[in-house]
Design an enzyme around this catalytic site. Structure first.
Site, PDB file in Angstrom:
ATOM      1  N   GLU A 142      26.821  13.852  27.546  1.00 23.65           N
ATOM      2  CA  GLU A 142      26.579  13.752  28.979  1.00 23.65           C
ATOM      3  C   GLU A 142      26.462  15.171  29.535  1.00 23.65           C
ATOM      4  O   GLU A 142      27.100  16.106  29.051  1.00 23.65           O
ATOM      5  CB  GLU A 142      27.768  13.035  29.609  1.00 23.65           C
ATOM      6  CG  GLU A 142      27.722  12.862  31.116  1.00 23.65           C
ATOM      7  CD  GLU A 142      29.010  12.248  31.654  1.00 23.65           C
ATOM      8  OE1 GLU A 142      28.955  11.606  32.705  1.00 23.65           O
ATOM      9  OE2 GLU A 142      30.080  12.422  31.021  1.00 23.65           O
ATOM     10  N   LYS A 156      24.049   5.997  34.628  1.00 26.50           N
ATOM     11  CA  LYS A 156      25.466   5.670  34.478  1.00 26.50           C
ATOM     12  C   LYS A 156      25.906   4.669  35.542  1.00 26.50           C
ATOM     13  O   LYS A 156      25.703   4.879  36.740  1.00 26.50           O
ATOM     14  CB  LYS A 156      26.276   6.961  34.590  1.00 26.50           C
ATOM     15  CG  LYS A 156      27.764   6.824  34.328  1.00 26.50           C
ATOM     16  CD  LYS A 156      28.407   8.202  34.428  1.00 26.50           C
ATOM     17  CE  LYS A 156      29.877   8.193  34.096  1.00 26.50           C
ATOM     18  NZ  LYS A 156      30.470   9.546  34.227  1.00 26.50           N
ATOM     19  N   CYS A 194      30.296   8.085  29.005  1.00 27.51           N
ATOM     20  CA  CYS A 194      31.614   8.590  29.373  1.00 27.51           C
ATOM     21  C   CYS A 194      32.522   7.524  29.999  1.00 27.51           C
ATOM     22  O   CYS A 194      33.030   6.653  29.296  1.00 27.51           O
ATOM     23  CB  CYS A 194      31.453   9.804  30.278  1.00 27.51           C
ATOM     24  SG  CYS A 194      32.940  10.843  30.365  1.00 27.51           S
TER      25      CYS A 194
END
Length: 267
Positions: free
Chosen positions: A40, A105, A141
């Protein structure tokens, strides 16, 4: 299929980070990787104004990554930022082997004193890609704390999920990272490949205090939740050979997909 996790420490400079992508993709491809994964925020690490570096996935940075992927005949997965009005989207670029798309995300890191949602707009779509008849799911993440996404990816056909990450440091965070990677493997009967930013201190990169800039410890868990490979804090390359057969065996043994039930409303 061999997947290479490139644990790098991004800088604030997208041009310099692009050179890291070029170098490490070459290393991974030379080691037989068909898919090459970066963390990321590969485009620019957290702690700099992401709106200043954000580009669309047809912009120059992502196009350059696509050219690198094509030059080596691989799929490259790398974190970047794309525009979203006054904010940005935390996007995972997926490019090469005929693909060029992004995963935005979904779960934003409003936790441990950090407020990602102040500068980042959430995504809402599940993304998979197929490489050599192997379906890969994409997550990022903080997504790893939310089991439903990984089950959805499994139901969409993914037997492997790659998770580019810039894991925030702190007491117990490395232990949480391992628990979560292994749990998501068991929840979904999938290979989970978490590619974190290297610890910037170990890599000699200056960062802004408080920003989630990575701790290293990139990790691969098989569909039975066993860790089969991991790195330390410093930059490095982790290679993993994944297959669909192990995923099939896990799902048959645990019944996590077949026995899943949707709970009704509380009465």
């Amino acid at each position: 299929m061999r997947i290479g996790l490139c644990q790098i420490a991004s800088t604030p400079d997208p041009v310099r980070n692009l050179e890291y992508v070029r170098d490490w993709t070459s290393r991974a491809a030379d080691s037989g990787a068909r898919v090459v994964v970066f963390p990321e925020a590969t485009m620019a690490h957290f702690g700099v104004p992401s709106v200043d570096v954000a580009e669309p996935i047809d912009g120059s940075w992502a196009t350059s990554v696509a050219e690198i992927a094509d030059a080596h005949g691989v799929l490259v997965v790398a974190g970047m930022f794309t525009p979203a009005a006054a904010r940005v989207r935390n996007t995972v670029l997926v490019t090469g082997l005929g693909h060029h798309l992004g995963y935005d995300k979904i779960h934003l890191y409003d936790a441990f004193g950090y407020r990602e949602s102040e500068t980042v707009a959430p995504g809402d779509g599940v993304v998979t890609v197929t490489v050599d008849d192997h379906v890969l799911g994409i997550a990022t993440c903080y997504d790893v704390r939310f089991p439903d996404l990984f089950v959805r990816l499994a139901e969409a056909g993914a037997s492997t999920v790659v998770v580019p990450t810039s894991w925030g440091a702190g007491e117990g965070k490395a232990q949480q990272w391992e628990v979560l990677v292994r749990a998501r493997a068991l929840d979904s009967g999938s290979w989970i490949l978490g590619c974190d930013q290297a610890d910037p201190t170990a890599a000699g990169v200056a960062v802004s205090p408080g920003a989630p800039t990575g701790i290293g410890h990139s990790m691969v868990a098989d569909p039975f939740g066993q860790v089969i490979g991991r790195l330390g804090e410093e930059p490095g390359l982790l290679l993993a050979d994944v297959d669909t057969a192990t995923s099939d065996r896990s799902r048959a043994a645990t019944g996590v997909l077949a026995n899943r039930r949707t709970l009704g409303d509380e009465h």
